[in-house]
Write a protein that holds these residues in place. Structure first.
Motif, PDB file in Angstrom:
ATOM      1  N   GLU A 246       4.955 -14.023   0.905  1.00  0.00           N
ATOM      2  CA  GLU A 246       4.657 -14.886   2.057  1.00  0.00           C
ATOM      3  C   GLU A 246       3.147 -15.019   2.272  1.00  0.00           C
ATOM      4  OE1 GLU A 246       6.727 -13.297   5.410  1.00  0.00           O
ATOM      5  OE2 GLU A 246       8.718 -13.847   4.663  1.00  0.00           O
ATOM      6  N   ALA A 247       2.407 -14.025   1.840  1.00  0.00           N
ATOM      7  CA  ALA A 247       0.938 -14.074   1.962  1.00  0.00           C
ATOM      8  C   ALA A 247       0.316 -14.906   0.842  1.00  0.00           C
ATOM      9  CB  ALA A 247       0.371 -12.654   1.946  1.00  0.00           C
ATOM     10  N   GLY A 248       1.160 -15.377  -0.106  1.00  0.00           N
ATOM     11  CA  GLY A 248       0.663 -16.275  -1.147  1.00  0.00           C
ATOM     12  C   GLY A 248       0.479 -15.643  -2.510  1.00  0.00           C
ATOM     13  N   TYR A 249       1.032 -14.456  -2.720  1.00  0.00           N
ATOM     14  CA  TYR A 249       0.848 -13.771  -4.005  1.00  0.00           C
ATOM     15  C   TYR A 249       2.203 -13.455  -4.630  1.00  0.00           C
ATOM     16  CZ  TYR A 249      -3.759 -13.214  -1.937  1.00  0.00           C
ATOM     17  OH  TYR A 249      -4.964 -13.459  -1.342  1.00  0.00           O
ATOM     18  N   SER A 250       2.169 -13.171  -5.925  1.00  0.00           N
ATOM     19  CA  SER A 250       3.387 -12.799  -6.647  1.00  0.00           C
ATOM     20  C   SER A 250       2.967 -12.024  -7.891  1.00  0.00           C
ATOM     21  CB  SER A 250       4.175 -14.047  -7.054  1.00  0.00           C
ATOM     22  OG  SER A 250       3.414 -14.795  -8.003  1.00  0.00           O
ATOM     23  N   LYS A 251       3.945 -11.573  -8.661  1.00  0.00           N
ATOM     24  CA  LYS A 251       3.601 -10.864  -9.896  1.00  0.00           C
ATOM     25  C   LYS A 251       2.974 -11.802 -10.916  1.00  0.00           C
ATOM     26  CE  LYS A 251       6.581  -6.909  -9.266  1.00  0.00           C
ATOM     27  NZ  LYS A 251       7.502  -5.915  -9.867  1.00  0.00           N
ATOM     28  N   ASP A 252       3.266 -13.088 -10.779  1.00  0.00           N
ATOM     29  CA  ASP A 252       2.636 -14.085 -11.656  1.00  0.00           C
ATOM     30  C   ASP A 252       1.282 -14.522 -11.111  1.00  0.00           C
ATOM     31  OD1 ASP A 252       4.795 -14.050 -13.408  1.00  0.00           O
ATOM     32  OD2 ASP A 252       5.880 -15.575 -12.237  1.00  0.00           O
ATOM     33  N   ASN A 253       1.089 -14.336  -9.823  1.00  0.00           N
ATOM     34  CA  ASN A 253      -0.177 -14.689  -9.177  1.00  0.00           C
ATOM     35  C   ASN A 253      -0.667 -13.473  -8.379  1.00  0.00           C
ATOM     36  OD1 ASN A 253      -2.363 -16.155  -8.063  1.00  0.00           O
ATOM     37  ND2 ASN A 253      -1.137 -16.675  -6.244  1.00  0.00           N
ATOM     38  N   PRO A 254      -1.076 -12.422  -9.095  1.00  0.00           N
ATOM     39  CA  PRO A 254      -1.364 -11.153  -8.425  1.00  0.00           C
ATOM     40  C   PRO A 254      -2.690 -11.167  -7.650  1.00  0.00           C
ATOM     41  CG  PRO A 254      -1.886 -10.988 -10.753  1.00  0.00           C
ATOM     42  CD  PRO A 254      -1.263 -12.339 -10.550  1.00  0.00           C
ATOM     43  N   LEU A 255      -2.716 -10.375  -6.609  1.00  0.00           N
ATOM     44  CA  LEU A 255      -3.948 -10.153  -5.856  1.00  0.00           C
ATOM     45  C   LEU A 255      -4.740  -9.058  -6.561  1.00  0.00           C
ATOM     46  CD1 LEU A 255      -5.754 -10.409  -3.282  1.00  0.00           C
ATOM     47  CD2 LEU A 255      -4.277  -8.675  -2.238  1.00  0.00           C
ATOM     48  N   GLU A 256      -6.047  -9.255  -6.697  1.00  0.00           N
ATOM     49  CA  GLU A 256      -6.922  -8.231  -7.272  1.00  0.00           C
ATOM     50  C   GLU A 256      -7.815  -7.689  -6.162  1.00  0.00           C
ATOM     51  OE1 GLU A 256     -10.071  -7.523 -10.980  1.00  0.00           O
ATOM     52  OE2 GLU A 256      -9.000  -9.426 -10.765  1.00  0.00           O
ATOM     53  N   ILE A 257      -7.793  -6.370  -5.966  1.00  0.00           N
ATOM     54  CA  ILE A 257      -8.573  -5.749  -4.887  1.00  0.00           C
ATOM     55  C   ILE A 257      -9.312  -4.518  -5.384  1.00  0.00           C
ATOM     56  CG2 ILE A 257      -6.951  -6.505  -3.099  1.00  0.00           C
ATOM     57  CD1 ILE A 257      -6.097  -3.451  -2.986  1.00  0.00           C
ATOM     58  N   GLU A 258     -10.229  -4.055  -4.547  1.00  0.00           N
ATOM     59  CA  GLU A 258     -10.909  -2.780  -4.769  1.00  0.00           C
ATOM     60  C   GLU A 258     -10.368  -1.740  -3.796  1.00  0.00           C
ATOM     61  OE1 GLU A 258     -15.358  -4.033  -6.420  1.00  0.00           O
ATOM     62  OE2 GLU A 258     -15.120  -3.330  -4.356  1.00  0.00           O
ATOM     63  N   LEU A 259     -10.105  -0.560  -4.312  1.00  0.00           N
ATOM     64  CA  LEU A 259      -9.744   0.590  -3.483  1.00  0.00           C
ATOM     65  C   LEU A 259     -10.883   1.586  -3.592  1.00  0.00           C
ATOM     66  CD1 LEU A 259      -7.936   2.369  -1.760  1.00  0.00           C
ATOM     67  CD2 LEU A 259      -6.682   3.013  -3.836  1.00  0.00           C
ATOM     68  N   ARG A 260     -11.529   1.831  -2.467  1.00  0.00           N
ATOM     69  CA  ARG A 260     -12.762   2.626  -2.450  1.00  0.00           C
ATOM     70  C   ARG A 260     -12.488   4.027  -1.884  1.00  0.00           C
ATOM     71  NH1 ARG A 260     -17.768   0.149  -2.886  1.00  0.00           N
ATOM     72  NH2 ARG A 260     -16.558  -1.763  -2.773  1.00  0.00           N
ATOM     73  N   TYR A 261     -13.109   5.032  -2.492  1.00  0.00           N
ATOM     74  CA  TYR A 261     -12.974   6.395  -1.995  1.00  0.00           C
ATOM     75  C   TYR A 261     -14.263   7.166  -2.259  1.00  0.00           C
ATOM     76  CZ  TYR A 261     -12.143   7.589  -6.934  1.00  0.00           C
ATOM     77  OH  TYR A 261     -12.273   7.743  -8.286  1.00  0.00           O
ATOM     78  N   ASN A 262     -14.491   8.227  -1.497  1.00  0.00           N
ATOM     79  CA  ASN A 262     -15.662   9.059  -1.741  1.00  0.00           C
ATOM     80  C   ASN A 262     -15.349  10.055  -2.852  1.00  0.00           C
ATOM     81  OD1 ASN A 262     -14.032  10.117   0.611  1.00  0.00           O
ATOM     82  ND2 ASN A 262     -15.236  11.950   0.167  1.00  0.00           N
ATOM     83  N   THR A 263     -16.382  10.401  -3.621  1.00  0.00           N
ATOM     84  CA  THR A 263     -16.235  11.231  -4.813  1.00  0.00           C
ATOM     85  C   THR A 263     -15.520  12.541  -4.499  1.00  0.00           C
ATOM     86  OG1 THR A 263     -18.295  10.299  -5.667  1.00  0.00           O
ATOM     87  CG2 THR A 263     -17.463  12.300  -6.733  1.00  0.00           C
ATOM     88  N   SER A 264     -14.386  12.750  -5.171  1.00  0.00           N
ATOM     89  CA  SER A 264     -13.578  13.949  -4.959  1.00  0.00           C
ATOM     90  C   SER A 264     -12.439  13.926  -5.954  1.00  0.00           C
ATOM     91  CB  SER A 264     -13.023  13.981  -3.526  1.00  0.00           C
ATOM     92  OG  SER A 264     -11.867  14.787  -3.427  1.00  0.00           O
ATOM     93  N   ASP A 265     -12.152  15.068  -6.578  1.00  0.00           N
ATOM     94  CA  ASP A 265     -11.037  15.142  -7.516  1.00  0.00           C
ATOM     95  C   ASP A 265      -9.726  14.761  -6.832  1.00  0.00           C
ATOM     96  OD1 ASP A 265     -12.858  16.155  -9.341  1.00  0.00           O
ATOM     97  OD2 ASP A 265     -12.389  18.244  -8.876  1.00  0.00           O
ATOM     98  N   ASN A 266      -9.523  15.302  -5.636  1.00  0.00           N
ATOM     99  CA  ASN A 266      -8.257  15.060  -4.934  1.00  0.00           C
ATOM    100  C   ASN A 266      -8.101  13.603  -4.520  1.00  0.00           C
ATOM    101  OD1 ASN A 266      -7.600  17.729  -5.233  1.00  0.00           O
ATOM    102  ND2 ASN A 266      -8.131  18.330  -3.146  1.00  0.00           N
ATOM    103  N   HIS A 267      -9.170  13.014  -3.966  1.00  0.00           N
ATOM    104  CA  HIS A 267      -9.099  11.608  -3.542  1.00  0.00           C
ATOM    105  C   HIS A 267      -8.842  10.694  -4.746  1.00  0.00           C
ATOM    106  CE1 HIS A 267     -10.300  13.146   0.194  1.00  0.00           C
ATOM    107  NE2 HIS A 267     -11.602  13.001   0.095  1.00  0.00           N
ATOM    108  N   LYS A 268      -9.430  11.033  -5.870  1.00  0.00           N
ATOM    109  CA  LYS A 268      -9.245  10.217  -7.083  1.00  0.00           C
ATOM    110  C   LYS A 268      -7.783  10.225  -7.523  1.00  0.00           C
ATOM    111  CE  LYS A 268     -10.884   9.638 -11.841  1.00  0.00           C
ATOM    112  NZ  LYS A 268     -11.804  10.148 -12.889  1.00  0.00           N
ATOM    113  N   LYS A 269      -7.164  11.412  -7.520  1.00  0.00           N
ATOM    114  CA  LYS A 269      -5.765  11.510  -7.968  1.00  0.00           C
ATOM    115  C   LYS A 269      -4.837  10.717  -7.043  1.00  0.00           C
ATOM    116  CE  LYS A 269      -6.148  15.944 -10.376  1.00  0.00           C
ATOM    117  NZ  LYS A 269      -7.612  16.061 -10.338  1.00  0.00           N
ATOM    118  N   ILE A 270      -5.091  10.780  -5.742  1.00  0.00           N
ATOM    119  CA  ILE A 270      -4.271  10.018  -4.798  1.00  0.00           C
ATOM    120  C   ILE A 270      -4.475   8.523  -5.016  1.00  0.00           C
ATOM    121  CG2 ILE A 270      -3.909   9.494  -2.340  1.00  0.00           C
ATOM    122  CD1 ILE A 270      -4.737  12.451  -1.802  1.00  0.00           C
ATOM    123  N   ALA A 271      -5.742   8.123  -5.205  1.00  0.00           N
ATOM    124  CA  ALA A 271      -6.046   6.702  -5.412  1.00  0.00           C
ATOM    125  C   ALA A 271      -5.373   6.162  -6.670  1.00  0.00           C
ATOM    126  CB  ALA A 271      -7.560   6.500  -5.485  1.00  0.00           C
TER     127      ALA A 271
END
Length: 544
Positions: A378-403
């Motif tokens: 409904e927001a205008g995206y699909s698997k054929d028309n995927p949204l590309e985004i950035e997921l940002r986190y602060n440097t950390s082993d744990n945060h990286k694994k979750i991300a």
């Protein structure tokens, strides 16, 4: 007497005398060595997460800064080892019958590290500084219960003297609140409410917190700050309660990698870790269980969405991305110390509050995923028309694994392309604050006091830490009403309604409620776990 016997007796006496002489001499030499040998310092080597952005009480933000500030400064109130509230720089206080006026009496022996007395004027100066727009404090909202604080911080009231904090004399501070705030005494244990030494701040400007300049009033005083290496504080000889402080020195190590911190702990370089790497918890439980400490923590780990710009200015998209996160998988396979999946922002169990949850909590993950895909389309995206985004986190082993795990869920369920971006702590905080390039980002909030308000006030439209851009006039109004409501039941209802509005907006995706998890050497004594994780070094001893 036979001459031979006499000679033999004399020889025995001589030998005995010689032995006595050398024994006595040896005792004296040992005694001399004992006198000459300096007493060993009691040093606490404390892992402390990221490099602190600042040690200015009114400007700092983040847990790593808070741990150090609690050691080198002290507010009107403080906390015991179990987190219970005790007098700090104030020896006593009285509260008016309506709960809106507090009168604090400061200790006669409250002294700054340079020998100056700590006065009520120092608190007035610090609190005015905190709410002054020019200071740029991200935590000024914590002082909004004070009369005119919000008006001053928002630029509506220009006269700082109108803040509800007055020095009646050097040792008497009168505080006037906008309305009753049952959490006020706990709130002012936060660093934003610590006093600062006016002459030092004005003489050195931004450099006043450097070790060679800083004047503080806590159990310890700063002696060294080597960026990205170590920060050192030493016992203060002017602290009013110095006789109860056993440590001579605390060394804080900023180590963003939990894996590196664990290695340093096992090598004996650290007595205490900030946390532990999630992928090592199973091994730790099997091999070092007696040194692994886990306790409930008043905090929520979440992903925020930048609502001020596309694509996450679309509420359907925010909800789709939140629903597509399988919190059970994360807490079972990635973070495994007992963290609880989160569908609320206020931690369930907070005093005087009933939990409010996201509307999809009761659904199975498969149903959530199906609804998430529908909203995504409904927001205008699909698997054929995927949204590309950035997921940002602060440097950390744990945060990286979750991300990595969440990015995989978003790709599998929605088909979204997710690029991971990690930044060093200080850069990351600034990026989030500017809201220019952030899209989705990692964050966490630890309550500053045990009350729902500490979680909800973060999302006021003028909060300096509202990095999502959430702005809802009704939400603001409900929190303002709750701030002056004297009836506990009505206050609770106002706050619950406010959280409902916030959760419906999906400005954030709560992921799990924290536990603290750290390694502590058996010889570290005097500390207790508490839900705030406020562990002050002044109570700790190192009994090697």
């Amino acid at each position: 007497m036979n001459k031979k016997i006499l000679v033999l007796l004399l020889l025995v006496v001589a030998i005995a005398a010689g032995i006595f002489f050398y024994m006595k001499k040896g005792e004296e030499q040992v005694a001399e060595k004992k006198v000459e040998e300096p007493a060993k310092e009691m040093v606490f080597h404390r892992g402390n997460g990221s490099e602190p952005g600042s040690l200015d009480p009114q400007i700092s933000e983040g847990v790593p800064s808070s741990h150090i500030l609690r050691d080198i400064f002290e507010g009107l109130t403080a906390e015991h080892t179990d987190g219970s509230l005790i007098p700090g720089q104030a020896e006593s206080w009285t509260i008016s019958p309506d709960g809106t006026k507090f009168t604090f009496k400061l200790r006669a022996d409250a002294v700054w590290s340079n020998g100056d007395p700590v006065t009520a004027h120092d608190f007035v100066y610090a609190w005015q500084r905190a709410v002054a727009p020019a200071t740029g404090s991200e935590y000024s909202f914590l002082l909004y219960p004070l009369q005119n604080a919000q008006a001053i911080a928002g630029g509506e009231e220009k006269d700082l003297s109108q803040l509800g904090a007055k020095a009646l004399d050097d040792r008497t501070l009168e505080v006037q609140l906008e309305g009753p705030a049952p959490y006020f005494l706990g709130m002012i244990t936060h660093s934003v409410a610590y006093p600062v030494h006016k002459a030092t701040v004005e003489a050195h400007g931004e450099k006043w917190t450097r070790p060679e300049n800083i004047v503080s009033n806590g159990a310890f005083k700063l002696s060294e700050w080597t960026p990205q290496s170590r920060i050192v504080s030493v016992k203060s000889d002017t602290y009013w309660n110095k006789d109860t402080v056993k440590l001579d020195k605390v060394v804080y190590y900023p180590t963003e990698s939990q894996t590196t911190a664990l290695k340093r702990y096992r090598a004996g370089e650290l007595d205490w870790t900030y946390e532990v790497p999630n992928d090592q918890i199973k091994w730790i439980k099997e091999n070092m269980a007696d040194e692994f400490h886990v306790t409930n923590y008043l905090g929520t780990y979440y992903y925020g969405f930048n609502m001020t710009k596309p694509p996450f200015n679309d509420p359907k998209l925010r909800k789709a991305f939140s629903m597509a996160i399988d919190r059970d998988i994360l807490t079972t396979n990635i973070v495994t110390a007992g963290e609880v999946p989160a569908y609320a922002f206020v931690v369930p169990g907070v005093t005087g509050y009933d939990p409010v949850y996201s509307d999809f909590k009761a659904k199975e993950q498969a149903a959530r995923n199906a609804e998430a895909m529908k909203l995504y389309e409904e927001a205008g995206y699909s698997k054929d028309n995927p949204l590309e985004i950035e997921l940002r986190y602060n440097t950390s082993d744990n945060h990286k694994k979750i991300a990595i795990a969440v990015a995989s869920m978003w790709k599998k369920t929605l088909g979204a392309k997710v690029n991971l971006v990690n930044e060093e702590w200080k850069v990351y905080l600034e990026t989030r604050k500017l809201k220019q390039v952030t899209q989705a980002f990692r964050a966490g909030w630890i309550g500053d006091y045990n009350d729902p308000n500490t979680f909800l006030e973060l999302w006021l439209s003028d909060s300096g830490l509202n990095d999502t851009g959430f702005n809802d006039p009704e939400f603001d109004s409900l929190l303002k009403q709750a701030g002056v409501e004297q009836d506990a039941t009505k206050r609770k209802e106002l706050l619950m309604k406010a959280e409902g509005i916030f959760l419906e907006a999906n400005a954030v995706a709560p992921i799990y409620h924290y536990v603290t998890k750290r390694m502590v050497k058996p010889y570290v004594k005097g500390w207790k776990s508490n839900v705030m994780d406020h562990i002050r070094s002044q109570y700790i001893t190192v009994e090697k």
